[in-house]
Design an enzyme around this catalytic site. Structure first.
Site, PDB file in Angstrom:
ATOM      1  N   ASP A  94       0.827  -1.207   0.000  1.00 36.23           N
ATOM      2  CA  ASP A  94       0.000   0.000   0.000  1.00 36.23           C
ATOM      3  C   ASP A  94       0.866   1.264   0.000  1.00 36.23           C
ATOM      4  O   ASP A  94       2.084   1.191   0.110  1.00 36.23           O
ATOM      5  CB  ASP A  94      -0.967  -0.001   1.193  1.00 36.23           C
ATOM      6  CG  ASP A  94      -0.276  -0.193   2.543  1.00 36.23           C
ATOM      7  OD1 ASP A  94       0.968  -0.197   2.589  1.00 36.23           O
ATOM      8  OD2 ASP A  94      -0.986  -0.343   3.550  1.00 36.23           O
ATOM      9  N   HIS A 134      -7.743  -2.608   9.798  1.00 39.50           N
ATOM     10  CA  HIS A 134      -7.451  -2.619   8.357  1.00 39.50           C
ATOM     11  C   HIS A 134      -6.248  -3.504   8.035  1.00 39.50           C
ATOM     12  O   HIS A 134      -5.369  -3.712   8.862  1.00 39.50           O
ATOM     13  CB  HIS A 134      -7.281  -1.204   7.778  1.00 39.50           C
ATOM     14  CG  HIS A 134      -6.043  -0.471   8.156  1.00 39.50           C
ATOM     15  ND1 HIS A 134      -5.945   0.899   8.070  1.00 39.50           N
ATOM     16  CD2 HIS A 134      -4.837  -0.876   8.612  1.00 39.50           C
ATOM     17  CE1 HIS A 134      -4.748   1.275   8.442  1.00 39.50           C
ATOM     18  NE2 HIS A 134      -4.049   0.225   8.778  1.00 39.50           N
ATOM     19  N   GLU A 189      -9.890  -0.612   4.434  1.00 43.03           N
ATOM     20  CA  GLU A 189     -10.484  -0.040   5.628  1.00 43.03           C
ATOM     21  C   GLU A 189     -11.761  -0.794   6.013  1.00 43.03           C
ATOM     22  O   GLU A 189     -12.315  -1.553   5.206  1.00 43.03           O
ATOM     23  CB  GLU A 189     -10.826   1.436   5.344  1.00 43.03           C
ATOM     24  CG  GLU A 189      -9.602   2.309   5.052  1.00 43.03           C
ATOM     25  CD  GLU A 189      -8.801   2.656   6.312  1.00 43.03           C
ATOM     26  OE1 GLU A 189      -8.409   1.742   7.060  1.00 43.03           O
ATOM     27  OE2 GLU A 189      -8.555   3.848   6.539  1.00 43.03           O
ATOM     28  N   ASN A 209      -7.913  -0.013  13.512  1.00 45.09           N
ATOM     29  CA  ASN A 209      -9.317  -0.213  13.131  1.00 45.09           C
ATOM     30  C   ASN A 209      -9.514  -1.540  12.392  1.00 45.09           C
ATOM     31  O   ASN A 209     -10.548  -1.768  11.768  1.00 45.09           O
ATOM     32  CB  ASN A 209      -9.786   0.944  12.235  1.00 45.09           C
ATOM     33  CG  ASN A 209      -8.935   1.078  10.987  1.00 45.09           C
ATOM     34  OD1 ASN A 209      -8.008   0.301  10.777  1.00 45.09           O
ATOM     35  ND2 ASN A 209      -9.239   2.056  10.149  1.00 45.09           N
TER      36      ASN A 209
END
Ligand code: GLP
Length: 242
Positions: free
Chosen positions: A67, A137, A142, A135
């Site tokens: 990423d 991810h 996400e 979170n």
């Protein structure tokens, strides 16, 4: 999926490094995909030391980045590009022709995704190393990301934008990320997810104990046929069975 718990960050990193090296030894033309972040840094340093020290032939491998922060130049020390070069590619002496990373400055993000999708479709990822966000991810997949997603540009959620500031020396605006998709994560030959430290304990609890689904993408690792969740004792400290 298998959960492996190590005494501390050093042992966790040594184990992940050994798995990276094993992959390269068993398949010299392997396609490897790497995340960035605080978690895998030591594993990459150890893998590079081992590759150089033991004269492992890495010349047939190909490396892709999981990423990147959109709009952040590769010279920025907070970029994934900079990280992978600094901790892995330079120490491992990897030729630039063996590397493909998302171009965060590309005018057309969709085109960047198409290039990555093509590369993955042709070769198939043999080994992927990922961390897990606060979170849940994976990369920049996400919460809410579809399990069938391929590489895509993602609007980053509040937690990712807030936590992400830790990587940057200067104030930057981080709004979007570009990432390999969940489908491609799930189709990897081998998936290593790493987490360490007390602050990841609630994240690991959710990863293993919450219902599997897009609300917390890390839970999908439980459905990976050759997935390994590598954690240290601190990250495991809130698990029911730990
Ligand atoms: C970051 C990266 C991910 C990384 C995760 C965890 O935002 N985009 O690829 O795995 O969050 O990072 P860390 O290891 O610093 O906790």
């Amino acid at each position: 999926m298998e959960v492996k718990i190590y005494k501390d960050y050093n042992e966790l990193s040594a184990a992940a490094a050994a798995m990276i090296i094993d992959c390269i030894k068993s398949k010299p033309e392997a396609l490897l995909c790497f995340a960035t972040g605080d978690t895998p840094r030591l594993a990459y340093q150890k893998a590079a030391e081992s590759a150089i020290g033991d004269k492992i032939d890495t010349s047939g491998c190909f490396f892709i980045g999981l990423d990147e922060w959109m709009g952040i130049p590769p010279t920025n020390t907070g970029s994934c590009h900079w990280f992978l070069h600094e901790y892995l590619f330079k120490p491992m002496d990897i030729d630039p022709t063996q590397i493909h990373l998302f171009d965060a400055l590309a005018a057309n993000g969709e085109e960047e995704c198409r290039k990555m999708n093509k590369l993955i479709a042709v070769n198939g990822i043999d080994l992927m190393v990922v961390g897990v966000g606060m979170n849940g991810h994976i990369g920049f997949n996400e919460p809410g990301t579809n399990i069938n997603s391929l590489a895509h540009v993602a609007a980053l959620d509040e937690i990712t934008r807030t936590v992400g500031r830790k990587y940057f020396e200067d104030e930057v605006t981080i709004g979007k990320g570009i990432t390999v998709g969940l489908k491609q994560v799930m189709e990897t030959g081998k998936l290593l997810m790493m987490a360490n430290g007390k602050k990841k304990a609630p994240v690991i609890k959710k990863t293993l104990e919450q219902a599997i689904g897009p609300d917390f993408p890390a839970t999908f690792i439980r459905q990976h046929k050759n997935g390994f969740l590598l954690i240290d004792e601190e990250a495991a400290s809130e698990l029911k069975t730990a």
